[in-house]
Design an enzyme around this catalytic site. Structure first.
Site, short mmCIF file in Angstrom:
data_model
loop_
_atom_site.label_atom_id
_atom_site.label_comp_id
_atom_site.label_asym_id
_atom_site.label_seq_id
_atom_site.Cartn_x
_atom_site.Cartn_y
_atom_site.Cartn_z
N CYS A 2 24.88 -17.40 61.65
CA CYS A 2 24.73 -16.16 62.39
C CYS A 2 24.79 -16.48 63.88
O CYS A 2 24.25 -17.48 64.34
CB CYS A 2 23.44 -15.40 62.11
SG CYS A 2 23.26 -14.91 60.41
N ARG A 27 30.03 -19.28 63.41
CA ARG A 27 28.68 -19.35 62.87
C ARG A 27 28.49 -18.45 61.65
O ARG A 27 27.42 -18.44 61.04
CB ARG A 27 27.66 -18.96 63.94
CG ARG A 27 27.73 -19.82 65.18
CD ARG A 27 26.71 -19.36 66.19
NE ARG A 27 25.37 -19.55 65.66
CZ ARG A 27 24.69 -20.67 65.75
NH1 ARG A 27 25.20 -21.71 66.35
NH2 ARG A 27 23.49 -20.77 65.25
N TRP A 71 26.20 -14.73 58.74
CA TRP A 71 26.43 -15.56 57.55
C TRP A 71 25.32 -15.17 56.59
O TRP A 71 24.14 -15.40 56.85
CB TRP A 71 26.35 -17.04 57.91
CG TRP A 71 26.72 -17.95 56.79
CD1 TRP A 71 27.97 -18.35 56.42
CD2 TRP A 71 25.81 -18.61 55.90
NE1 TRP A 71 27.91 -19.20 55.35
CE2 TRP A 71 26.60 -19.39 55.00
CE3 TRP A 71 24.43 -18.64 55.73
CZ2 TRP A 71 26.04 -20.16 53.98
CZ3 TRP A 71 23.88 -19.41 54.73
CH2 TRP A 71 24.69 -20.16 53.86
N ASN A 97 18.90 -14.28 63.69
CA ASN A 97 19.54 -15.45 63.08
C ASN A 97 18.43 -16.27 62.44
O ASN A 97 17.44 -16.57 63.09
CB ASN A 97 20.24 -16.26 64.18
CG ASN A 97 20.66 -17.65 63.72
OD1 ASN A 97 20.86 -17.87 62.53
ND2 ASN A 97 20.77 -18.57 64.65
N GLY A 98 18.59 -16.59 61.15
CA GLY A 98 17.56 -17.38 60.47
C GLY A 98 17.06 -16.66 59.23
O GLY A 98 17.74 -15.78 58.69
N GLU A 477 35.95 -38.33 52.88
CA GLU A 477 36.28 -37.32 53.89
C GLU A 477 37.57 -36.58 53.52
O GLU A 477 37.67 -35.35 53.69
CB GLU A 477 36.40 -37.98 55.27
CG GLU A 477 36.82 -37.09 56.42
CD GLU A 477 35.88 -35.91 56.69
OE1 GLU A 477 34.80 -35.84 56.11
OE2 GLU A 477 36.28 -35.04 57.48
N LYS A 481 37.69 -32.56 53.04
CA LYS A 481 38.61 -31.69 53.81
C LYS A 481 39.43 -30.84 52.86
O LYS A 481 39.59 -29.64 53.06
CB LYS A 481 39.57 -32.51 54.68
CG LYS A 481 39.05 -33.12 55.94
CD LYS A 481 38.78 -32.15 57.07
CE LYS A 481 37.36 -31.63 57.04
NZ LYS A 481 36.35 -32.46 57.64
N GLU A 484 37.34 -28.14 50.98
CA GLU A 484 36.79 -27.16 51.93
C GLU A 484 37.82 -26.11 52.35
O GLU A 484 37.50 -24.93 52.43
CB GLU A 484 36.30 -27.94 53.15
CG GLU A 484 35.56 -27.16 54.19
CD GLU A 484 35.06 -28.05 55.31
OE1 GLU A 484 35.65 -29.12 55.56
OE2 GLU A 484 34.08 -27.67 55.97
N HIS A 500 35.38 -46.84 35.91
CA HIS A 500 34.05 -46.68 35.31
C HIS A 500 33.79 -45.23 34.91
O HIS A 500 32.63 -44.83 34.78
CB HIS A 500 32.98 -47.18 36.28
CG HIS A 500 33.11 -48.65 36.57
ND1 HIS A 500 32.85 -49.62 35.63
CD2 HIS A 500 33.53 -49.31 37.68
CE1 HIS A 500 33.07 -50.82 36.15
NE2 HIS A 500 33.50 -50.65 37.40
N LYS A 599 30.14 -22.84 60.37
CA LYS A 599 30.26 -24.09 61.15
C LYS A 599 28.89 -24.74 61.37
O LYS A 599 28.76 -25.95 61.28
CB LYS A 599 30.91 -23.76 62.48
CG LYS A 599 31.16 -24.96 63.35
CD LYS A 599 32.48 -25.58 63.01
CE LYS A 599 32.75 -26.83 63.81
NZ LYS A 599 33.64 -27.75 63.09
O1 M6R Z 1 27.13 -30.02 62.88
P1 M6R Z 1 27.00 -31.13 61.89
O2 M6R Z 1 27.83 -32.31 62.21
O3 M6R Z 1 25.55 -31.52 61.69
O4 M6R Z 1 27.52 -30.54 60.53
C1 M6R Z 1 27.42 -31.26 59.34
C2 M6R Z 1 28.23 -30.61 58.25
O5 M6R Z 1 27.78 -29.33 57.99
C3 M6R Z 1 29.73 -30.55 58.60
O6 M6R Z 1 30.23 -31.82 58.90
C4 M6R Z 1 30.54 -29.97 57.43
O7 M6R Z 1 30.49 -30.82 56.34
C5 M6R Z 1 31.97 -29.71 57.89
N1 M6R Z 1 32.31 -28.33 57.68
C6 M6R Z 1 32.99 -30.52 57.16
O8 M6R Z 1 34.28 -30.26 57.61
#
Ligand code: M6R
Length: 604
Positions: A2, A27, A71, A97-98, A477, A481, A484, A500, A599
């Site tokens: 948010c 956000r 959000w 927010n929260g 990673e 990616k 996501e 395994h 984000k």
């Molecule tokens: O702001 P941060 O680096 O603490 O965020 C951590 C994760 O939420 C962030 O890296 C998330 O996994 C990304 N969306 C991945 O692309």
């Protein structure tokens, strides 16, 4: 999660808060809304992206506004659950927010008093409580509301009685106040209001802030006026535009050489360890982070252990705080443990909680963060700021790159300090680190050959990514990616682990991306590729320049620039980011705002 903005001053507020709110859409983007003062309070809110709400707006002369992008936590994304919320008479409008932990019991008691709720949101109790306690003073009403609510929050409220007043307060979620010339701002981050001011105030938890066009007052819970610091933040280049790129993610991938270059100056300064308060012999180290930042931490572990022989453990933030206390070498705190927290946003709730747990245990804490002034930078003992500039795409790209770079630089400094690298070796390492931006550029220049690989993935239901040693985290990673942004199921594995269990899942419809660099694990990885091919799964390999073997045993092949294997995570990351991007693009997903994500993750 948010985003909140607010403005009061001499100019029409609608345009200003809308422009700022769009910079906070990272956000959350389930719904958005705005409240303004046009003799009375006027609220407009709409499910979906900010553009939906904007389409409903008409011209406004209000010089006061608060706005919100959501959000969803409590209640589905909908018009009615969107913020601002108000009391029945629309005398008060509130953005939040929260989460309010005890909202159910408050809601029941307000219902018993005869109030009707219109939404499923926990936030709706806020305007009703503030209204209940209001007797001509909004600050007092908000203060009384704080006695009743428990949770994490940033709250901003306006009242119909005053067209030039915003009252805001925070607990554990971000709030910055921007100071202008006869105008003032509130925001969830500095970037949303940087266009208007570089002068910022960062209120502490439970300090109540009263903002009018010519004054900002910060009060404690006894409503005494407090002194506050005004900090001048560095002006970043405006990132509102995509600069000709179709998505922010693609723009941010292409910004990586610059992000690495800009961060270098900060990282390779004289005596960085002193600045970080690292002036003792470090016996052990924990790295703590979430998501992509966690993967950067895993890469850091390999480099730090290789260069310094300091044992490094890497934990997910959400697990770290529940784990056994961090131990110094040889038992409790015989050498003060170091905990490095990595968070690009600096406000990830899990990582903040881990930072506090580490501090409570007496650890020395350092944050690697991309947002100056963010929450984590204010709570730890030392800070390394990466200079990626604002990252808007939900998928972390350029911040991952500079986090890794920061860890490499830290490893080199620690190694020099402990004597495991001598001066010439240190200089050699530094010169290798300086070459990274150009290696990254070489992959970017070859982006079309990555795009050509897309047809081998678009029909896949599942994709595996494998790597060994320092490129195992890159496999994780790559998988993160892809899932996501493309919504294709993907898993990252250490290459030796497929046999395994996961090998059972492989077939001709399950592409495997293998990262094969010529370090001491190379021959083992080659065997793993053979095992995969024998099961008819297509193998797409990323390997070093000049590799003669990999093209022969892989179905498809991408050649990295000539680089030392220990630095390979940088160009490999670019390959994986672009691969995911082009696959998602082909599938037509919402690349910058993937479903269900935000984000900044400010809930645990
Ligand atoms: O702001 P941060 O680096 O603490 O965020 C951590 C994760 O939420 C962030 O890296 C998330 O996994 C990304 N969306 C991945 O692309």
């Amino acid at each position: 999660m948010c985003g909140i903005v607010g403005y009061t001053g001499g100019q029409p507020a609608q345009e200003i808060v809308l422009e700022s709110l769009k910079k906070l859409e990272y956000r959350g983007y389930d719904s958005s809304g705005i409240a303004m003062h046009e003799g009375k309070l006027v609220i407009c809110k709409k499910e979906g992206p900010i553009a939906n709400m904007e389409a409903e707006l008409t011209e406004s002369k209000s010089t006061l506004a608060i706005a919100h992008t959501r959000w969803a936590t409590h209640g589905a994304p909908s018009d009615v659950n969107a913020h601002p919320h108000s009391d029945e008479e629309i005398s008060i409008a509130v953005v939040h927010n929260g989460t309010i932990d005890n909202y159910l019991e408050i809601r029941e008691s307000l219902e018993a008093e005869g109030h009707n709720f219109r939404s499923d949101s926990d936030s709706e109790i806020l305007p009703l409580l503030i209204s209940k306690y209001y007797s001509g003073n909004l600050v007092e009403a908000v203060n009384k509301t704080l006695d009743v609510i428990r949770g994490i929050f940033t709250i901003a409220a306006i009242h119909k009685d005053n067209p030039d007043e915003i009252v805001a307060v925070r607990n554990e979620t971000p709030l910055v106040i921007g100071l202008g010339n006869s105008e003032n701002f509130i925001s969830s981050d500095i970037y949303a209001i940087l266009k208007y001011t570089q002068e910022m105030i960062y209120p502490e938890d439970y300090q109540i802030v009263r903002v009018t066009s010519d004054k900002v007052e910060v009060l404690d819970r006894d409503l005494n006026l407090l002194d506050y610091n005004v900090e001048t933040v560095e002006k970043y280049t405006e990132v509102a535009e995509k600069g000709g790129f179709e998505h922010y993610m693609l723009k941010e991938i292409f910004e990586q050489p610059k992000a690495l270059q800009d961060s270098l100056t900060e990282l390779l300064v004289e005596s960085p360890l002193e600045r970080l308060g690292l002036n003792w012999k470090i016996g052990s180290m924990s790295i703590v982070a979430c998501g992509t930042s966690y993967h950067a931490g895993l890469v850091g572990k390999y480099v730090i252990e290789q260069l310094t022989a300091i044992p490094v453990s890497v934990s997910y933030s959400s697990e770290f705080r529940y784990a056994a206390p961090v131990q110094g070498v040889g038992g409790l705190l015989s050498s003060r443990p170091l905990v490095i927290l990595i968070s690009q946003s600096g406000e990830t709730a899990d990582t903040l909680a881990a930072a506090r747990a580490a501090k409570q245990q007496g650890c020395h804490t350092i944050a690697i963060c991309n947002v100056p002034g963010s929450r984590i930078t204010r709570e730890v003992d030392g800070v390394i700021i990466t200079k990626s500039g604002q990252e808007i795409g939900v998928a972390a790209t350029k911040t991952f790159m500079t986090q890794m770079q920061a860890l490499y630089a830290l490893a080199v400094n620690l190694a020099f300090n402990s004597g495991s690298l001598d001066h010439p070796q240190t200089k050699l390492w530094e010169s290798e680190i300086r070459k990274i931006p150009s290696k990254v550029s070489q992959v970017l220049n070859n982006c079309e050959s990555i795009r050509d690989l897309v047809p081998h993935f678009v029909k896949a239901k599942s994709v595996f990514f494998i790597g060994r040693n320092i490129n195992y985290p890159l496999a994780l990673e790559g998988a993160l990616k892809l899932k996501e942004i493309s919504y294709i199921h993907a898993e990252g594995y250490p290459a030796g682990e497929l046999k395994h269990g996961p090998l059972a899942l492989l077939s001709k419809d399950t592409p495997v991306v293998a990262i094969a660099v010529q370090d001491h694990t190379y021959s083992k990885l080659i065997s793993n590729i053979e095992e995969i091919s024998a099961r008819k799964a297509p193998v797409i390999t990323v390997a070093q320049k000049g590799d003669q073997l990999v093209p022969k045993i892989s179905d498809h092949f991408f050649e990295l620039p000539d680089i030392d294997p220990v630095l390979s995570p940088f160009p490999v990351a670019v390959f994986l980011q672009l691969l995911s991007y082009y696959i998602a693009h082909e599938l037509g997903t919402e690349i910058d705002k993937p479903r269900n994500l935000a984000k900044s993750v400010t809930v645990e």
